[in-house]
Structures are given as structure tokens and as C-alpha cells.
Design a protein around this motif. Structure first.
Motif, PDB file in Angstrom:
ATOM      1  N   UNK A 178       5.960 122.679  39.750  1.00  0.00           N
ATOM      2  CA  UNK A 178       7.045 122.619  38.755  1.00  0.00           C
ATOM      3  C   UNK A 178       8.295 122.040  39.403  1.00  0.00           C
ATOM      4  N   UNK A 179       8.945 121.124  38.728  1.00  0.00           N
ATOM      5  CA  UNK A 179      10.231 120.594  39.208  1.00  0.00           C
ATOM      6  C   UNK A 179      11.282 121.679  39.049  1.00  0.00           C
ATOM      7  N   UNK A 180      11.876 122.068  40.159  1.00  0.00           N
ATOM      8  CA  UNK A 180      12.818 123.205  40.098  1.00  0.00           C
ATOM      9  C   UNK A 180      14.029 122.892  39.223  1.00  0.00           C
ATOM     10  N   UNK A 181      14.499 121.644  39.309  1.00  0.00           N
ATOM     11  CA  UNK A 181      15.694 121.300  38.540  1.00  0.00           C
ATOM     12  C   UNK A 181      15.443 121.464  37.031  1.00  0.00           C
ATOM     13  N   UNK A 182      14.229 121.073  36.628  1.00  0.00           N
ATOM     14  CA  UNK A 182      13.875 121.174  35.210  1.00  0.00           C
ATOM     15  C   UNK A 182      13.866 122.642  34.764  1.00  0.00           C
ATOM     16  N   UNK A 183      13.349 123.506  35.642  1.00  0.00           N
ATOM     17  CA  UNK A 183      13.288 124.927  35.285  1.00  0.00           C
ATOM     18  C   UNK A 183      14.687 125.556  35.293  1.00  0.00           C
ATOM     19  N   UNK A 184      15.512 125.172  36.244  1.00  0.00           N
ATOM     20  CA  UNK A 184      16.891 125.701  36.287  1.00  0.00           C
ATOM     21  C   UNK A 184      17.612 125.312  34.995  1.00  0.00           C
TER      22      UNK A 184
ATOM     23  N   UNK B 294      11.417 132.947  28.691  1.00  0.00           N
ATOM     24  CA  UNK B 294      11.306 131.865  27.697  1.00  0.00           C
ATOM     25  C   UNK B 294      11.214 130.501  28.381  1.00  0.00           C
ATOM     26  N   UNK B 295      12.040 130.311  29.420  1.00  0.00           N
ATOM     27  CA  UNK B 295      12.070 129.010  30.100  1.00  0.00           C
ATOM     28  C   UNK B 295      10.748 128.740  30.818  1.00  0.00           C
ATOM     29  N   UNK B 296      10.205 129.751  31.492  1.00  0.00           N
ATOM     30  CA  UNK B 296       8.925 129.554  32.200  1.00  0.00           C
ATOM     31  C   UNK B 296       7.816 129.239  31.199  1.00  0.00           C
ATOM     32  N   UNK B 297       7.852 129.933  30.071  1.00  0.00           N
ATOM     33  CA  UNK B 297       6.828 129.676  29.037  1.00  0.00           C
ATOM     34  C   UNK B 297       6.917 128.228  28.549  1.00  0.00           C
TER      35      UNK B 297
ATOM     36  N   UNK C  57       3.191 128.782  30.975  1.00  0.00           N
ATOM     37  CA  UNK C  57       2.568 129.973  31.564  1.00  0.00           C
ATOM     38  C   UNK C  57       3.064 131.192  30.805  1.00  0.00           C
ATOM     39  N   UNK C  58       2.199 132.185  30.637  1.00  0.00           N
ATOM     40  CA  UNK C  58       2.531 133.314  29.769  1.00  0.00           C
ATOM     41  C   UNK C  58       3.316 134.396  30.503  1.00  0.00           C
ATOM     42  N   UNK C  59       4.509 134.028  30.909  1.00  0.00           N
ATOM     43  CA  UNK C  59       5.371 134.967  31.637  1.00  0.00           C
ATOM     44  C   UNK C  59       5.776 136.110  30.719  1.00  0.00           C
TER      45      UNK C  59
ATOM     46  N   UNK D 230      23.421 142.301  30.395  1.00  0.00           N
ATOM     47  CA  UNK D 230      23.349 140.868  30.712  1.00  0.00           C
ATOM     48  C   UNK D 230      22.116 140.552  31.560  1.00  0.00           C
ATOM     49  N   UNK D 231      21.678 141.534  32.341  1.00  0.00           N
ATOM     50  CA  UNK D 231      20.466 141.350  33.151  1.00  0.00           C
ATOM     51  C   UNK D 231      19.262 141.130  32.243  1.00  0.00           C
ATOM     52  N   UNK D 232      19.225 141.877  31.145  1.00  0.00           N
ATOM     53  CA  UNK D 232      18.100 141.734  30.218  1.00  0.00           C
ATOM     54  C   UNK D 232      18.201 140.425  29.432  1.00  0.00           C
ATOM     55  N   UNK D 233      19.437 139.989  29.185  1.00  0.00           N
ATOM     56  CA  UNK D 233      19.622 138.691  28.514  1.00  0.00           C
ATOM     57  C   UNK D 233      19.058 137.591  29.423  1.00  0.00           C
ATOM     58  N   UNK D 234      19.336 137.724  30.725  1.00  0.00           N
ATOM     59  CA  UNK D 234      18.800 136.725  31.666  1.00  0.00           C
ATOM     60  C   UNK D 234      17.277 136.826  31.744  1.00  0.00           C
TER      61      UNK D 234
END
Ligand code: BTN
Length: 268
Positions: free
Chosen positions: A176-182, A102-105, A110-112, A92-96
Motif C-alpha cells: 500500500x502506498x503510505x501517502x495514499x492511506x494517510x 474506513x480508510x483502510x477498507x 481489507x475488512x478492518x 476524538x480517539x474513537x472518531x479517529x
């Protein structure tokens, strides 16, 4: 639970839907992982997300601490009660990790990338760490807490930490708006979680994980307790094990647990 004042529903309606469960928000807490575990012991349901603006006792992997200043980063923990084999829970850690990258990208352009097994890096420095903790009896999981710390808008790190860590703001110059990234992280997570549950392994996201893996086709230093060696990283398999080839051509599967890897010249 009473020491830190919790509020619910601080995220927008849209964000709550993406997280699938309630959101418990703290202006400051000791650690969202600690709080998630306390709530879990008190019967809190699957899918609850714990978010803090600041943590006074942030926990990292291997007993390390995690710096968590106020007003700039994401500190969150997701409480799950998965009906899966206990041996499948570490995946599950790898799923996260895939979900955060993906979300940061998507949100930050940004090329996380993922440093096996679950650090997220940008320009070879660490942006995000994930700490997963499980409570299980025999073969039954009571709960799993996946804690995620993302350096989002932090502008300064101590000289020592800055050698290895960075933030999205430092690397891209963009706030970056934190809420949007969450919202994006949890949205991606629930989608990937469904895929994970189908096979109880990473086969449904293996191509994505390996595409985002920074270690692929690089030499890595494998740090096993009492044993250190250099090997060539090939990718991960459906169990999340890192596949490496040693100098004498031997192929090895490395299971995260006590083992870590780093680049031969530094962190990546
Ligand atoms: C690591 O060492 O790389 C893992 C760091 C995990 C930090 C996050 S911040 C939110 C959650 N609460 C904690 O106390 N730790 C995790």
C-alpha cells in the motif's frame, strides 16, 4: 525541535488539502506525538499533521513503547485545538478509529474492524494503535494530539509481537502506498470531525462505529483495575462507552480510561 530535522510539504498538494493544515515531515524523530506537543507549546496551529518515516521512541498506550521501523509503516500525529468540553476530548480517539478503519477498507480493500475503544484489527490481529494526549487548563483545552501508528507494509514482526500484531501487507499480500492511506485517513477524519462537532458526541457516526466494532455480540473479558469479569458486548453508546451485559443480566457502561477488554480466548 532542532534535534530532528523537520521538512514541510512532503505530501502532495492534494494530500495537504485533505489534511486541512500544514504537514511537518521527519525522516526520523523520537515520536510524532512528542514533536506535535513541542510544536503545540510553540503556537503551532490547529490541523497540523506530523508524519515520520521512523521513530526512535514511539509511544504506545499505558506507558508502553511502539515499534516504529523505517520505510514501511505510518507514524503520524494530528494536532487539534478543539473548542469542545474537556470531557468530550477522549471521544476524538474513537472518531479517529472510525476514520482509520474506513480508510483502510477503502484504500486497501481489507475488512478492518475496530476493537473497542480504538485499536484497528484485521483477521483478529492488531494493525493500528491510537494514542491521544490532551493539554487542558480547567475547562479549556489548549490542544489535543492524536497519534496514529498503522502497520502498513511491514513484513516481519518478532515472534512475541506476531501473536497479536500484523500488517496490511502480511494479511492481504498487497503493498500500500503510505501517502495514499494517510490522505484517506485524514480526509475521513475531517469529515467525521465535522459530524462529531455538531453534537460533541458520536451520535452522528454511531451506526458506522457499531457496524465496524469487532466486539459486538461477543463475549469479552473486561479488565478493570482490581476487577476482571466476563460479559457480553452489545455495542457503544454516543459517549463511546462500551455497553455490556454481565452473566447475571446486569447492564454496564464501560468508559475506556483505565479499562480494557480482550476476547475470552485471546486479543479479540
Ligand atoms: C497503542 O498503544 O495502541 C497506541 C500506539 C500509538 C502509536 C503512534 S505512532 C505515531 C504516534 N507517535 C507515537 O509515539 N505514538 C503514536
Amino acid at each position: 525541535m532542532e534535534r530532528y530535522r523537520a521538512k514541510t510539504g512532503q505530501l502532495s498538494h492534494m494530500a495537504r488539502q485533505q489534511t486541512a493544515g500544514e504537514v511537518v515531515w521527519f525522516d526520523e524523530t523520537d515520536s510524532t506525538n512528542i514533536q506535535a506537543k513541542i510544536y503545540a507549546e510553540n503556537g503551532c496551529p490547529h490541523g497540523t499533521l506530523f508524519v515520520a518515516d521512523a521513530q526512535s521512541d514511539g509511544k504506545g498506550r499505558r506507558g508502553r513503547s511502539w515499534d516504529a521501523p523505517a520505510g514501511c509503516n505510518i507514524y503520524m500525529s494530528l494536532l487539534l485545538r478543539p473548542e469542545i468540553k474537556t470531557s468530550a476530548a477522549p471521544m476524538l480517539t474513537l472518531v479517529m478509529a472510525v476514520s482509520v478503519a474506513e480508510a483502510i477498507r477503502e484504500v486497501c480493500k481489507a475488512e478492518a474492524l475496530i476493537k473497542w475503544p480504538n485499536d484497528i484489527v484485521l483477521h483478529k490481529k492488531k494493525l493500528c494503535g491510537i494514542l491521544t494526549e490532551m493539554n487542558a487548563e480547567a475547562s479549556r483545552i489548549n490542544y489535543v494530539v492524536i497519534g496514529v501508528g498503522v502497520n502498513v507494509n511491514q513484513e516481519h514482526f518478532s515472534e512475541e509481537i506476531a501473536k497479536k500484531a500484523t500488517s496490511i501487507k502480511i494479511e492481504t499480500g498487497i503493498f500500500t502506498e503510505r501517502e495514499k492511506l494517510i490522505q484517506a485517513i485524514t480526509g475521513k477524519f475531517w469529515k467525521n470531525y465535522e459530524t462529531f462537532l455538531e453534537a460533541e458526541d458520536l451520535s452522528g457516526m454511531l451506526e458506522t462505529y457499531n457496524r465496524l466494532l469487532v466486539n459486538t455480540s461477543r463475549e469479552v473479558r473486561v479488565l478493570e483495575p482490581g476487577n476482571e469479569y466476563t460479559a457480553y458486548a452489545v455495542g457503544v453508546n454516543e459517549k463511546g462507552e462500551l455497553l455490556v451485559k454481565t452473566g447475571d443480566g446486569e447492564e454496564k457502561k464501560i468508559f475506556a480510561g483505565e479499562v480494557s477488554v480482550r476476547g475470552i480466548y485471546g486479543y479479540v
